[in-house]
Design a protein around this motif. Sequence first.
Motif, PDB file in Angstrom:
ATOM      1  N   ALA A 289       0.736  -1.215  -0.074  1.00 29.78           N
ATOM      2  CA  ALA A 289       0.071   0.045  -0.052  1.00 29.78           C
ATOM      3  C   ALA A 289       0.778   1.309  -0.025  1.00 29.78           C
ATOM      4  O   ALA A 289       1.860   1.293   0.715  1.00 29.78           O
ATOM      5  CB  ALA A 289      -0.922  -0.178   1.211  1.00 29.78           C
ATOM      6  N   MET A 290       0.498   2.232  -0.972  1.00 27.86           N
ATOM      7  CA  MET A 290       1.079   3.455  -1.175  1.00 27.86           C
ATOM      8  C   MET A 290       2.595   3.315  -1.557  1.00 27.86           C
ATOM      9  O   MET A 290       3.337   4.430  -1.598  1.00 27.86           O
ATOM     10  CB  MET A 290       1.253   4.118   0.479  1.00 27.86           C
ATOM     11  N   THR A 291       2.968   2.340  -1.996  1.00 36.20           N
ATOM     12  CA  THR A 291       4.286   2.157  -2.814  1.00 36.20           C
ATOM     13  C   THR A 291       4.185   2.910  -4.016  1.00 36.20           C
ATOM     14  O   THR A 291       3.071   3.116  -4.881  1.00 36.20           O
ATOM     15  CB  THR A 291       4.534   1.038  -3.178  1.00 36.20           C
ATOM     16  N   THR A 292       5.207   3.877  -4.115  1.00 35.95           N
ATOM     17  CA  THR A 292       5.086   5.144  -5.101  1.00 35.95           C
ATOM     18  C   THR A 292       6.347   5.246  -5.681  1.00 35.95           C
ATOM     19  O   THR A 292       7.419   5.232  -4.799  1.00 35.95           O
ATOM     20  CB  THR A 292       4.709   6.437  -4.310  1.00 35.95           C
ATOM     21  N   ASN A 293       6.629   5.638  -6.731  1.00 38.21           N
ATOM     22  CA  ASN A 293       7.702   6.078  -7.446  1.00 38.21           C
ATOM     23  C   ASN A 293       7.849   7.314  -8.092  1.00 38.21           C
ATOM     24  O   ASN A 293       6.818   7.774  -8.588  1.00 38.21           O
ATOM     25  CB  ASN A 293       8.399   4.913  -8.427  1.00 38.21           C
ATOM     26  N   SER A 294       9.000   8.036  -7.992  1.00 41.64           N
ATOM     27  CA  SER A 294       9.205   9.421  -8.906  1.00 41.64           C
ATOM     28  C   SER A 294       9.632   8.958 -10.281  1.00 41.64           C
ATOM     29  O   SER A 294      10.479   7.996 -10.449  1.00 41.64           O
ATOM     30  CB  SER A 294      10.270  10.066  -8.283  1.00 41.64           C
ATOM     31  N   ASP A 295       9.125   9.780 -11.306  1.00 40.31           N
ATOM     32  CA  ASP A 295       9.599   9.581 -12.702  1.00 40.31           C
ATOM     33  C   ASP A 295      10.184  10.720 -13.283  1.00 40.31           C
ATOM     34  O   ASP A 295      10.335  10.845 -14.386  1.00 40.31           O
ATOM     35  CB  ASP A 295       8.367   8.808 -13.409  1.00 40.31           C
ATOM     36  N   LEU A 296      10.158  11.872 -12.471  1.00 41.04           N
ATOM     37  CA  LEU A 296      10.584  13.229 -13.014  1.00 41.04           C
ATOM     38  C   LEU A 296      11.588  14.158 -12.015  1.00 41.04           C
ATOM     39  O   LEU A 296      10.934  13.954 -10.924  1.00 41.04           O
ATOM     40  CB  LEU A 296       9.468  14.015 -13.472  1.00 41.04           C
ATOM     41  N   LYS A 297      12.593  14.302 -12.346  1.00 44.03           N
ATOM     42  CA  LYS A 297      13.538  15.189 -11.395  1.00 44.03           C
ATOM     43  C   LYS A 297      13.187  16.365 -11.129  1.00 44.03           C
ATOM     44  O   LYS A 297      12.765  17.309 -11.990  1.00 44.03           O
ATOM     45  CB  LYS A 297      14.939  14.989 -11.941  1.00 44.03           C
ATOM     46  N   ASN A 298      13.271  17.172 -10.113  1.00 44.92           N
ATOM     47  CA  ASN A 298      12.717  18.453  -9.604  1.00 44.92           C
ATOM     48  C   ASN A 298      13.477  19.326 -10.615  1.00 44.92           C
ATOM     49  O   ASN A 298      13.032  20.531 -10.867  1.00 44.92           O
ATOM     50  CB  ASN A 298      13.314  18.855  -8.303  1.00 44.92           C
ATOM     51  N   ASP A 299      14.790  18.968 -11.232  1.00 46.14           N
ATOM     52  CA  ASP A 299      15.425  20.100 -11.999  1.00 46.14           C
ATOM     53  C   ASP A 299      15.270  19.648 -13.561  1.00 46.14           C
ATOM     54  O   ASP A 299      15.883  20.408 -14.382  1.00 46.14           O
ATOM     55  CB  ASP A 299      16.802  20.206 -11.857  1.00 46.14           C
ATOM     56  N   TYR A 300      14.244  18.777 -14.073  1.00 47.19           N
ATOM     57  CA  TYR A 300      14.226  18.314 -15.411  1.00 47.19           C
ATOM     58  C   TYR A 300      15.437  17.949 -16.110  1.00 47.19           C
ATOM     59  O   TYR A 300      15.498  18.039 -17.411  1.00 47.19           O
ATOM     60  CB  TYR A 300      13.269  19.589 -15.987  1.00 47.19           C
ATOM     61  N   SER A 301      16.361  17.419 -15.381  1.00 47.94           N
ATOM     62  CA  SER A 301      17.434  17.220 -16.068  1.00 47.94           C
ATOM     63  C   SER A 301      17.392  15.631 -16.458  1.00 47.94           C
ATOM     64  O   SER A 301      16.468  14.959 -15.750  1.00 47.94           O
ATOM     65  CB  SER A 301      18.867  17.102 -15.060  1.00 47.94           C
TER      66      SER A 301
END
Length: 428
Positions: A289-301
Motif C-alpha cells: 500500500a502506497m508504494t510510489t515512485n518518482s519519474d521526474l527530477k525536480n530540475d528536469y534534467s
Amino acid sequence: MRIALFEDRIASENFAPIALLRPAFELLCGQFSARERCMRFLPVTDWGAFLRSELVDVYQEENPDSHVNDLDWLRLAPTLFINGRWLADPAALGECDPDTAGIIDGHVAYLTLEPSDVSRLTGDSVDVVLMEIARERRRVKAPGFLAQYPWDLVHHNSVQLKADFALRRFGTSKVGQLGPQVAIVGDPNQIYIAPSSSIDPFVVIDSRKGPVTIEDDCLIQAFTRLEGPCHVGRGSQLFRANVREGTSIGPICRVGGEIEGSILHGYVNKYHDGFLGHSYICPWVNLGAMTTNSDLKNDYSPVKIPLRGESINSGELKVGCFIGDHTKTAIGSLFNTGSSIGVMCLVLPDGELLPKHIPSFSRIWHGDLIDGLALDAGLSTARYAMERRNIELTDAQEQLLRTIHADSQLERERAIERFFARSNFANG
C-alpha cells in the motif's frame, strides 16, 4: 514459415533486472512481446529461439514446441532470424525480404539464415556471426528501432500499442452493450472489450489519445478510468484505478491507484493506492500500500539509472523504476527517479527515499541495504504466491533462481559497500 528469435549481446547485458529470468524477446511492449507479435502476425509453421544458456531449461519447459539453441533444426531449411530487441509495426514483420538483411544502427534486425551457414554459428556469439553473414547480403535499413535498455520499452509503449491495435482483427466487442453509466469518451471504434469481461457502472474509457483494449475475463471496478493508448490483459482486475496513457497491463494483474506510461508484465499485484510512472514491473511482484515512485527530477534534467550498479544516462526526462521478479515492497515504499530493483528483493522502508540500486536477493531492512535474504525462505514465498494463482514453481525455475542468486553475489557486495560508504559520509 520458419522463424528464430535471438538475443544479441546487448539484450543479454543491458536488460537487467527485467530480463534476468527471461529472454529479451519475451519482454512486453505494446500488447505483446516480440515473440508473441511474430506468432500472431506471421504465418509461422515452426519456430526456434537462441538465448543465454542459463535460460534454456526454463524456456524449453515453458515452450515445448520451440527449438531452443538447436543447430540441427536450423540445418533443415532456411530460417528467418529476428532480433528480440526489434520493435516495429507488426506489418513490417511480413515485409522481411528473404534476400536482404535488415539493419538498424549497425545491428541485424532480421536475416534469413541458410542451412549452409549454420556451421558458422558454432564459434562467436550469434549476433556477431549474423552480422558477418549480413555483409555478404544486400543490406537494407529495417523499419522501427532496436531497444537498447529497459526504458526504451517503456518510452516506445504508446507507439507500439497503437500499431498493435491497428493490425489486430477483433471479434465481437462489448462496447455496444455497455449501460449508460459507463462513459465512452472518444471513438468507440478505438475500443475493444472482450465479451467475457465485466465493466462496472461509473467506469470511464477514453480513446481520444489512442486505443483501449480489455481482454477476456477482466474485471473493471467502478470509479476506474482508462486512458488510451492502453491495454488490459486477460484476467486482470482493476480496482478504482486511474490508468493513464501508454500503459500495458499483462495477464492476471491486480491493479489500483495511479499508473502512467508503465508496463506490468503479468501476475503483478498493485492493488492499493500509490503512483507508478514510466516503469516496468515483472511477474510476482507485490507492491504494498502506497508504494510510489518518482519519474521526474525536480530540475528536469535527464535521468540516470543504475544498470548492474553502473550509472547510465538515459537521456530521458521521465524514467521510473524497473523491478525484477518476486520482489515485495512494504507499505509506504518510496522509489527515487530511475531506480533498479532486482529479483526477489524484500523492501521494508523507514520513510525515506530508497536506494536507487537494490541488487537481486537483497533486503532493505528499515532503510539499510543488507544481504540477508534466506534463499530457501524466498523460494518458499515464491512457491506460495504462485500457487495462489494456480501456477507451479518448477524445479527448472528454482534452479534458475539459484543460478541468478550465485551470479549476483558480487553485485550485492559492491552495492552494500557503496551504500554504507555513503551513509557514513552523510553521518560525518
